[in-house]
Design a protein around this motif. Structure first.
Motif, PDB file in Angstrom:
ATOM      1  N   ALA A  31       6.455 -22.428  34.681  1.00 45.95           N
ATOM      2  CA  ALA A  31       7.232 -23.037  35.826  1.00 45.95           C
ATOM      3  C   ALA A  31       8.502 -23.530  35.578  1.00 45.95           C
ATOM      4  N   ALA A  77       5.778 -21.206  48.407  1.00 41.67           N
ATOM      5  CA  ALA A  77       5.027 -22.280  47.685  1.00 41.67           C
ATOM      6  C   ALA A  77       5.399 -23.744  48.204  1.00 41.67           C
ATOM      7  N   CYS A 134       4.744 -27.418  49.834  1.00 46.44           N
ATOM      8  CA  CYS A 134       4.006 -28.618  49.421  1.00 46.44           C
ATOM      9  C   CYS A 134       4.825 -29.834  49.844  1.00 46.44           C
ATOM     10  N   GLY A 184      10.495 -23.966  42.186  1.00 46.69           N
ATOM     11  CA  GLY A 184      10.212 -25.203  43.244  1.00 46.69           C
ATOM     12  C   GLY A 184      11.452 -26.251  43.082  1.00 46.69           C
ATOM     13  N   ASN A 189      -6.789 -31.317  49.458  1.00 45.32           N
ATOM     14  CA  ASN A 189      -8.124 -31.470  49.229  1.00 45.32           C
ATOM     15  C   ASN A 189      -8.277 -32.180  47.698  1.00 45.32           C
ATOM     16  N   ARG A 239       0.904 -19.137  42.376  1.00 45.71           N
ATOM     17  CA  ARG A 239       1.348 -19.277  43.686  1.00 45.71           C
ATOM     18  C   ARG A 239       2.810 -18.721  43.498  1.00 45.71           C
ATOM     19  N   SER A 255       6.923 -17.359  37.605  1.00 45.44           N
ATOM     20  CA  SER A 255       5.810 -18.162  36.924  1.00 45.44           C
ATOM     21  C   SER A 255       4.568 -17.715  37.665  1.00 45.44           C
ATOM     22  N   LYS A 256       3.477 -17.425  36.724  1.00 41.20           N
ATOM     23  CA  LYS A 256       2.206 -17.042  37.312  1.00 41.20           C
ATOM     24  C   LYS A 256       1.567 -17.866  38.501  1.00 41.20           C
ATOM     25  N   SER A 301      10.021 -23.496  47.468  1.00 40.07           N
ATOM     26  CA  SER A 301      10.753 -22.837  46.166  1.00 40.07           C
ATOM     27  C   SER A 301      12.345 -21.980  46.546  1.00 40.07           C
TER      28      SER A 301
END
Ligand code: PRT
Ligand code: MG
Length: 219
Positions: free
Chosen positions: A52, A95, A97, A70, A169, A10, A7-8, A187
């Protein structure tokens, strides 16, 4: 030919260094090109750009031989469709998180949970959210969203959200606070099981090089 689904964004960006370690260079920039099939410097390797959440589907049904997606996507895909013929040999550690529960800063989540209150929870990740709150013994009404989850508590659509957080953020900018850490996410490489047999001589070395590149980065 080996077809790699990415996927485009990250995932594409963070997979590039691993491809470079395998001597594979993508010859077009997906942010500039409108092409969905990107050639590489290797005539026997091409990249296809997909959403994704479509990566597991492409690899499972052989539209691609390998892919990167992911763990969040894999868990949700498996809950909805099952996982058939998908081999997951490697955590690429990219990727990264975490999946979290967040609420408005002025919402007393701990109190609501203690009281046994019924929570409304907005999320794209319904399988992960359902499992998490069921294990915790909290009753929830799940509201499925496809994006901008952060808006849900601010507009009164839901008490809480389940979403991915990396820097924090986005939550901060919307006066939301993290109240639960559900799981760490990274991922994975996914491989079509039939392709692994038929294209062994091309896929095995690729998986091996990725494994070494991931280990070298961790060291
Ligand atoms: O965008 P699209 O609907 O096509 O699909 P997608 O959102 O699943 O794709 P994409 O490319 O955004 O994400 C691909 C994968 O990257 C996800 O499946 C995760 O495994 C991983 N990943 C890592 C993340 C993040 N970090 C992340 N921060 N995916 C999304 N986010 C979003 C998050 O949802 C939130 O809106 O970024 C925002 C929070 O970021 P911070 O840094 O402000 O905390
Ligand atoms: Mg996204």
């Amino acid at each position: 030919m080996i077809t790699l689904a990415l996927s485009k964004g990250r995932i594409f960006d963070e997979t590039l260094p691993l491809l470079a370690a395998a001597g594979i260079e993508v010859l077009e920039n997906p942010e500039k090109s409108r092409k969905l099939i990107l050639p590489t410097n290797r005539p026997d390797v091409q990249v296809v750009l997909v959403r994704a959440s479509d990566v597991p589907t492409y690899v499972e049904y052989g539209g691609a031989d390998v892919g990167v997606c992911g763990k969040d996507t894999l868990i949700e895909h498996e809950a909805e469709w099952g996982i058939n013929g998908l081999f997951q040999p490697l955590d690429l550690q990219i990727a990264k998180c975490r999946m979290s529960v967040a609420v408005r800063a002025d919402f007393d989540y701990a109190h609501a949970v203690r009281q046994g209150a019924r929570l409304s929870v907005a999320t794209k990740y319904t399988a992960i959210a359902r499992e998490f709150f069921a294990t915790k013994g909290v009753h929830v009404d799940l509201i499925k969203l496809y994006g901008s989850m952060e808006l849900a508590p601010l507009t009164g659509l839901a008490d809480a959200i389940v979403d991915l957080v990396s820097t924090g953020n986005t939550l901060k900018a919307n006066q939301l606070v993290e109240v639960e850490h559900i799981m760490d996410i990274s991922s994975r490489l996914v491989v079509n099981q039939a392709a692994l047999k038929v294209k062994q001589s091309q896929l095995r070395p690729l998986i091996q090089t990725f494994t070494q590149a991931v280990a070298a980065r961790a060291a």
